[in-house]
Design an enzyme around this catalytic site. Structure first.
Site, mmCIF file in Angstrom:
data_model
loop_
_atom_site.group_PDB
_atom_site.id
_atom_site.type_symbol
_atom_site.label_atom_id
_atom_site.label_comp_id
_atom_site.label_asym_id
_atom_site.label_seq_id
_atom_site.Cartn_x
_atom_site.Cartn_y
_atom_site.Cartn_z
ATOM 1 N N GLY A 154 0.867 -1.182 0.000
ATOM 2 C CA GLY A 154 0.000 0.000 0.000
ATOM 3 C C GLY A 154 0.900 1.227 0.000
ATOM 4 O O GLY A 154 2.034 1.190 -0.490
ATOM 5 N N ARG A 155 0.410 2.282 0.623
ATOM 6 C CA ARG A 155 1.190 3.539 0.632
ATOM 7 C C ARG A 155 2.536 3.352 1.307
ATOM 8 O O ARG A 155 3.574 3.750 0.786
ATOM 9 C CB ARG A 155 0.423 4.632 1.387
ATOM 10 C CG ARG A 155 -0.895 5.003 0.778
ATOM 11 C CD ARG A 155 -1.569 6.054 1.642
ATOM 12 N NE ARG A 155 -2.963 6.165 1.308
ATOM 13 C CZ ARG A 155 -3.924 5.396 1.818
ATOM 14 N NH1 ARG A 155 -3.636 4.480 2.736
ATOM 15 N NH2 ARG A 155 -5.165 5.543 1.439
ATOM 16 N N ILE A 156 2.528 2.731 2.496
ATOM 17 C CA ILE A 156 3.777 2.621 3.264
ATOM 18 C C ILE A 156 4.722 1.606 2.613
ATOM 19 O O ILE A 156 5.907 1.883 2.441
ATOM 20 C CB ILE A 156 3.487 2.272 4.743
ATOM 21 C CG1 ILE A 156 2.627 3.377 5.380
ATOM 22 C CG2 ILE A 156 4.797 2.104 5.525
ATOM 23 C CD1 ILE A 156 2.092 3.060 6.762
ATOM 24 N N THR A 232 6.372 -2.970 11.129
ATOM 25 C CA THR A 232 5.881 -1.646 11.549
ATOM 26 C C THR A 232 4.372 -1.562 11.294
ATOM 27 O O THR A 232 3.817 -0.465 11.284
ATOM 28 C CB THR A 232 6.576 -0.514 10.753
ATOM 29 O OG1 THR A 232 6.469 -0.816 9.348
ATOM 30 C CG2 THR A 232 8.027 -0.349 11.136
ATOM 31 N N ARG A 234 1.165 -4.192 12.252
ATOM 32 C CA ARG A 234 0.428 -4.527 13.470
ATOM 33 C C ARG A 234 1.028 -5.803 14.051
ATOM 34 O O ARG A 234 1.274 -6.773 13.320
ATOM 35 C CB ARG A 234 -1.061 -4.739 13.167
ATOM 36 C CG ARG A 234 -1.843 -3.454 12.940
ATOM 37 C CD ARG A 234 -1.947 -2.590 14.195
ATOM 38 N NE ARG A 234 -2.750 -1.393 14.014
ATOM 39 C CZ ARG A 234 -2.267 -0.185 13.712
ATOM 40 N NH1 ARG A 234 -0.961 -0.016 13.548
ATOM 41 N NH2 ARG A 234 -3.076 0.844 13.588
ATOM 42 N N GLU A 263 0.511 -5.734 22.997
ATOM 43 C CA GLU A 263 1.029 -4.380 23.047
ATOM 44 C C GLU A 263 0.338 -3.642 24.188
ATOM 45 O O GLU A 263 -0.892 -3.651 24.207
ATOM 46 C CB GLU A 263 0.703 -3.687 21.718
ATOM 47 C CG GLU A 263 1.762 -2.694 21.310
ATOM 48 C CD GLU A 263 1.580 -2.230 19.877
ATOM 49 O OE1 GLU A 263 1.045 -1.126 19.718
ATOM 50 O OE2 GLU A 263 1.967 -2.964 18.951
ATOM 51 N N HIS A 282 5.937 1.197 19.384
ATOM 52 C CA HIS A 282 4.968 1.668 18.375
ATOM 53 C C HIS A 282 5.145 3.172 18.085
ATOM 54 O O HIS A 282 4.234 3.962 18.310
ATOM 55 C CB HIS A 282 3.533 1.373 18.851
ATOM 56 C CG HIS A 282 2.541 1.265 17.728
ATOM 57 N ND1 HIS A 282 1.443 0.441 17.767
ATOM 58 C CD2 HIS A 282 2.469 1.895 16.531
ATOM 59 C CE1 HIS A 282 0.737 0.567 16.651
ATOM 60 N NE2 HIS A 282 1.355 1.452 15.878
ATOM 61 N N ALA A 284 6.660 4.345 15.013
ATOM 62 C CA ALA A 284 7.096 4.564 13.617
ATOM 63 C C ALA A 284 6.563 5.874 13.035
ATOM 64 O O ALA A 284 7.207 6.483 12.192
ATOM 65 C CB ALA A 284 6.687 3.386 12.746
HETATM 66 C C1 DGY Z 1 -1.341 3.956 12.597
HETATM 67 O O1 DGY Z 1 -1.620 5.111 12.271
HETATM 68 O O2 DGY Z 1 -2.095 3.016 12.347
HETATM 69 C C2 DGY Z 1 -0.028 3.729 13.266
HETATM 70 O O3 DGY Z 1 0.127 2.446 13.719
HETATM 71 C C3 DGY Z 1 0.224 4.749 14.359
HETATM 72 O O4 DGY Z 1 0.508 5.927 13.775
#
Ligand code: DGY
Length: 318
Positions: A154-156, A232, A234, A263, A282, A284
């Site tokens: 996706g975007r990331i 990064t 879930r 978490e 968490h 990032a």
């Molecule tokens: C999200 O936005 O889902 C990240 O895990 C926290 O910024």
């Protein structure tokens, strides 16, 4: 004036925007509000600004007769019962784009730190163990020129892939079906094939019933000996016990985890006993600018719905 319940202090820019036309109540605790407090907080609310740490269940939604919008301060929204919200005509929104590049930077930080053993190096110096330069001191695999496997594009994931070009890496990705427009960035592979071929695997898929436990004992066993895993996305996408076993046995060289299951990870969790497992809380997306963008985005989403306009980042049809 519409009432907005905000479940934690978020950056001022977002709160100020909401306060211009709404009555705000902000939960001031250092920890998330509990179920009871959430039930109370939403009773009179027209809008709810929630965090990924808040379980916005059917019960909470049912206790909010005036609620029109749930603006989640995150791109992920698995903490919200979207079906229950849609049933009651409540719009759910998230914060896409705001955190893409910042999170991609961080996936790279973890990849480099895990492969090149930066936390161990820091610890070594602080412990007074640095007596000379050593030809075999703290060796690790090269990142440049290696093969990167992205689970999700996706975007990331795409932003991580773009950065990989600068490192001369070959990039594979897995999504349920290939994305033809991504062909210049990465090559599609079946998940098992990707795991068998990648030196570095980075997770960029949302948490859904299908992705929960996706990286389990069988899939970890498929990974290349000495590979590095970065998450990064879930925590529950990766089976924590299976990951511990793979790291402890030396099957994987290292892991870099921004997200974990559970978490927060308790201080006595077995993963934290491993020198080849980097765990951070968490963070990032935790840059000043990004967290502010997320707050403004949340506020704009909530305000749009309260004005009777379409929300810029709705994730459901309400
Ligand atoms: C999200 O936005 O889902 C990240 O895990 C926290 O910024």
């Amino acid at each position: 004036m519409p009432r907005v319940y905000v479940t934690r202090q978020i950056p001022r820019a977002g709160l100020d925007l909401l306060a211009q036309s709404c009555e705000l109540e902000v939960w001031d605790g250092a920890l998330p509000p509990g179920r009871k407090e959430l039930l109370r907080g939403v009773t009179e609310a027209d809008a709810l600004v929630s965090l990924l740490t808040d379980a916005i269940t059917d019960e909470i939604i049912a206790a909010a007769p005036h609620l029109k919008v749930i603006a989640n301060y995150a791109v992920g929204y698995e903490n919200v019962d979207v079906a229950a919200a849609s049933e009651r005509g409540i719009v759910v929104t998230n914060t896409p784009d705001a955190l893409t590049e910042t999170t991609a930077d961080f996936a790279w930080a973890l990849m480099l730190a895990a492969a090149r053993r930066i936390p161990e190096g820091i610890e070594y110096v602080r412990a007074g163990r640095w007596r000379t330069w050593g030809p075999e001191l703290l060796l690790g695999p090269d990142v440049w020129g290696a093969t990167l496997g992205l689970v999700g594009l996706g975007r990331i994931g795409s932003a991580v892939a773009r950065r990989a070009q600068g490192f001369g890496m070959s990039v594979l990705y897995h999504t349920p079906s290939p994305h033809p427009e991504a062909q210049d960035l990465a090559a599609w592979a079946e998940l098992d094939d990707l795991l068998a071929r990648a030196d570095f695997v980075s997770i960029h898929t949302p948490l859904t019933p299908k992705t929960r436990g996706l990286i389990d004992t069988r899939r970890l066993a498929l990974m290349k000996p000495g590979a590095v895993l970065v998450n990064t996305a879930r925590g529950p996408v990766v089976d924590s016990t299976a990951l511990y076993d793979a790291l402890h046995a030396g099957k994987l060289f290292a892991a870099g985890l921004d997200v974990t299951d559970p978490e927060p990870l308790p201080a006595d969790h077995p993963l934290l006993s491993l020198p080849n497992c980097i765990v951070v809380p968490h963070i990032a997306s935790a840059s000043y600018a990004t967290r502010e963008r997320m707050a403004v985005m949340c506020a704009r989403n909530a305000l749009a719905v309260l004005r009777g306009e379409p929300a810029p980042n709705a994730v459901n049809e309400a």
